[in-house]
Design an enzyme around this catalytic site. Structure first.
Site, short mmCIF file in Angstrom:
data_model
loop_
_atom_site.label_atom_id
_atom_site.label_comp_id
_atom_site.label_asym_id
_atom_site.label_seq_id
_atom_site.Cartn_x
_atom_site.Cartn_y
_atom_site.Cartn_z
N GLY A 1 0.88 -1.18 0.41
CA GLY A 1 0.40 0.20 0.07
C GLY A 1 0.87 1.39 0.26
N ASP B 1 1.58 -2.45 7.57
CA ASP B 1 1.42 -3.03 6.98
C ASP B 1 -0.39 -1.55 6.91
OD1 ASP B 1 0.42 -3.77 4.50
OD2 ASP B 1 -0.53 -5.55 5.37
N ALA C 1 -3.84 -0.70 5.67
CA ALA C 1 -5.18 -0.82 6.05
C ALA C 1 -6.52 0.04 4.63
CB ALA C 1 -5.98 -0.65 6.82
N ASP C 2 -7.33 -0.57 3.40
CA ASP C 2 -8.18 -0.29 3.30
C ASP C 2 -9.36 0.42 4.37
OD1 ASP C 2 -7.38 -1.20 0.94
OD2 ASP C 2 -7.95 -2.78 1.40
N GLY D 1 -7.08 -5.93 1.71
CA GLY D 1 -7.45 -6.96 0.33
C GLY D 1 -7.40 -5.76 -1.20
N GLU E 1 -0.54 -11.35 3.49
CA GLU E 1 -1.15 -9.90 4.66
C GLU E 1 -1.44 -10.22 6.03
OE1 GLU E 1 -1.55 -5.93 1.87
OE2 GLU E 1 -3.13 -6.84 2.48
N LYS F 1 -9.37 5.65 6.29
CA LYS F 1 -8.74 4.82 6.07
C LYS F 1 -10.15 5.11 7.63
CE LYS F 1 -6.54 4.41 2.57
NZ LYS F 1 -6.11 3.72 1.93
#
Length: 255
Positions: free
Chosen positions: A45, A105, A107-108, A119, A127, A145
């Protein structure tokens, strides 16, 4: 070259990018134990780009170089593999390093319990494999987000679900029986005729269930369907989230 302090950085032309950078830099600064951590997860991302960049800055600092050069960085897909290599970091694999010290990581979407939808970039299985193999999973994201309360408030594209290709009709029907309002096999777009194919040679379904008051229950119901490899609902996985705001501040949320 010394690692630059966040306060000394000139703002980027795009305020959103400055927000992402501030969140990612702070997450790296505050969550890596340079003396004891050995294996680092690097996710996917646009915000994680800055996390890898910050690690690369530590690699060039004389005080930290010897330690960071020994870090083994575990990617979650093609993009994160390139981020690791482009920043001079040592590339490893989850097969050889199944115990990870800390994972970073994006995130959406993030709810008020630190449950996630992930995803959107089609890397959800790797992930989740990397994040659940980590002692600490740190989320870095920008203010867009953060859901007010429930998942699927801001994220309107549905829950990403990785499936075995031959099962797409069966899984699509079963998701509708579970209450999905809309089920789409994700397409490759103008650059590809046909569905998106993940790094694991699977298909992706995006299933819209509306606002999620109980994402854990839904995750388990979807995961139990024949043909489903993994869902993009990350439940009780993240330990901390760093959210970069448009004004340059960073909010930190702990589980």
């Amino acid at each position: 070259m010394a690692v630059p302090s966040i306060s000394s950085l000139a703002p980027l032309a795009d305020k959103l990018e400055s927000a992402k950078r501030a969140a990612a830099y702070r997450a790296i600064d505050e969550n890596i134990d340079f003396q004891n951590d050995k294996v680092i997860g690097i996710g996917s991302g646009s915000t994680v780009v800055y996390a890898a960049e910050r690690l690369g800055q530590y690699l060039k600092d004389a005080e930290y170089s010897a330690l960071v050069s020994q870090f083994i960085c575990i990617p979650t897909g093609f993009q994160s593999r390139r981020l690791i290599l482009d920043n001079g970091l040592k590339l490893g694999s989850i097969e050889e390093n199944s115990a990870i010290d800390v994972d970073f990581d994006g995130a959406d979407e993030i709810d008020d319990q630190l449950n996630l939808i992930k995803g959107g970039g089609a890397c959800l299985f790797l992930e989740k494999l990397v994040s659940t193999s980590s002692k600490k999973f740190i989320v870095v994201a920008d203010y867009r987000k953060k859901a007010p309360k429930y998942l699927s408030t801001n994220w309107k594209s549905g829950i990403p679900i990785e499936i075995v290709p031959s099962a797409y009709v069966r899984v699509s029907d079963d998701l509708k029986k579970l209450g999905a309002k809309k089920v789409i096999v994700r397409q490759g777009g103008s650059a590809k005729a046909g569905p998106v194919v993940t790094d694991n040679n699977n298909f992706l379904i995006d299933a819209d269930f509306g606002m999620l008051e109980n994402p854990s229950e839904l995750h388990h119901k979807i995961k139990a369907l024949v043909g489903v490899v993994e869902t993009g609902l990350f439940i009780d996985n993240a330990s901390r989230a760093y959210i970069g705001n448009a004004d340059g501040t960073v909010e930190v949320f702990d589980k």
